[in-house]
Motif scaffolding. Structure first.
Motif: not given
Length: 283
Positions: A150-165
């Motif tokens: 099984x291979x699980x894929x993930x991408x990086x995120x950071x929090x923007x000024x709007x609060x969105x990831x």
């Protein structure tokens, strides 16, 4: 009666003579190629040679295939040259990198259509009414020589000024896409451990986050990473999870070797192959 005893004895002797089945799975990986194509001939030659020695192989990308070479970035079909080369080499799965969005969503979808490999991402949700590309699969399940992987894929995120990831990409190219914290998202898939013999995370979240993921999710056997351009030269185990990354710009290939005995992972090793030291044709 004597015949029955002989039969029982033969069965018992056969059972005693059975030896544990050992299986080796070898995973070759690159990450953060950023459209660098000069070393592809060496990669092709190396993998051709390696496959003759190790038939049970996977070839994976830790993301950021695009952005960094005008031959790829300014092609009439942006990104197509790198996709064609990856197809020829035989990549099987890739993580989404943040630079996969640089050409826009429609171009990304075209590249996904053209690819003979599948791009995976669990912490990305597409609003089909707004976004211009289809929802990717969160994980893949496959079998090699009787071993369930099984291979699980993930991408990086950071929090923007709007609060969105969001990942490190232009917000205009992310319309209609919601992102989750990759580690929190990965933990929702812990149950997949029961469905496989090898559980891999194919990530584009950076080495520090890979280490955090390993500490949070010992169900994983290995994390094949990207994003931070980290050069890991040899076997690194964190919480009994093998964590690796192969620098960037197609200068290295990561080689992960998993040895299983009766479908149980018993040994995990990693080495870094310097592509610039390879020849275009194997001996």
């Amino acid at each position: 009666m004597r015949s029955l005893l002989c039969l029982v004895l033969c069965i018992w002797l056969s059972a005693c003579s059975l030896t544990p089945k050992e299986t080796t799975i070898v995973i070759y990986s690159t990450n953060d190629m950023h459209a660098q194509i000069d070393n592809f001939a060496k990669v092709a030659a190396y993998l051709e040679s390696e496959r003759s020695k190790h038939p049970n192989t996977l070839v994976l990308s830790g993301g950021d295939m695009f952005s960094g070479n005008p031959v790829v970035d300014q092609h009439t079909e942006k990104g197509r040259p790198i996709i064609e080369l990856m197809n020829r080499i035989g990549y099987q799965y890739a993580a989404f990198g943040n630079h996969e969005f640089d050409y826009g969503q429609e171009n990304l979808q075209r590249c996904m259509n053209d690819a003979d490999f599948e791009m995976l991402c669990a912490n990305l949700k597409v609003d089909s009414a707004i976004a211009r590309f289809k929802q990717p699969q969160p994980y893949a399940q496959l079998e090699i020589d009787g071993i369930q992987i099984t291979i699980l894929g993930l991408i990086e995120v950071s929090e923007r000024r709007t609060g969105e990831l969001q990942p490190a990409a232009h917000p205009a190219r992310l319309k209609g896409i919601q992102f989750q914290n990759p580690i929190e998202c990965a933990l929702k898939y812990k149950h997949l451990r029961k469905e496989c013999d090898i559980f891999l995370a194919l990530t584009h979240i950076g080495h520090n986050n890979d280490a955090e993921l390993a500490n949070a999710m010992p169900e994983l056997d290995a994390i094949i990473g990207g994003h931070s351009h980290t050069r890991i030269d040899s076997t690194l185990s964190i919480n009994n999870v093998l964590v690796n990354q192969a620098n960037a710009y197609l200068n290295y290939i990561g080689k992960t070797t998993l040895t299983l005995v009766n479908k149980q992972v018993k040994e995990k090793t990693f080495e870094l192959i310097d592509i610039n030291q390879l020849k275009n044709r194997p001996k």
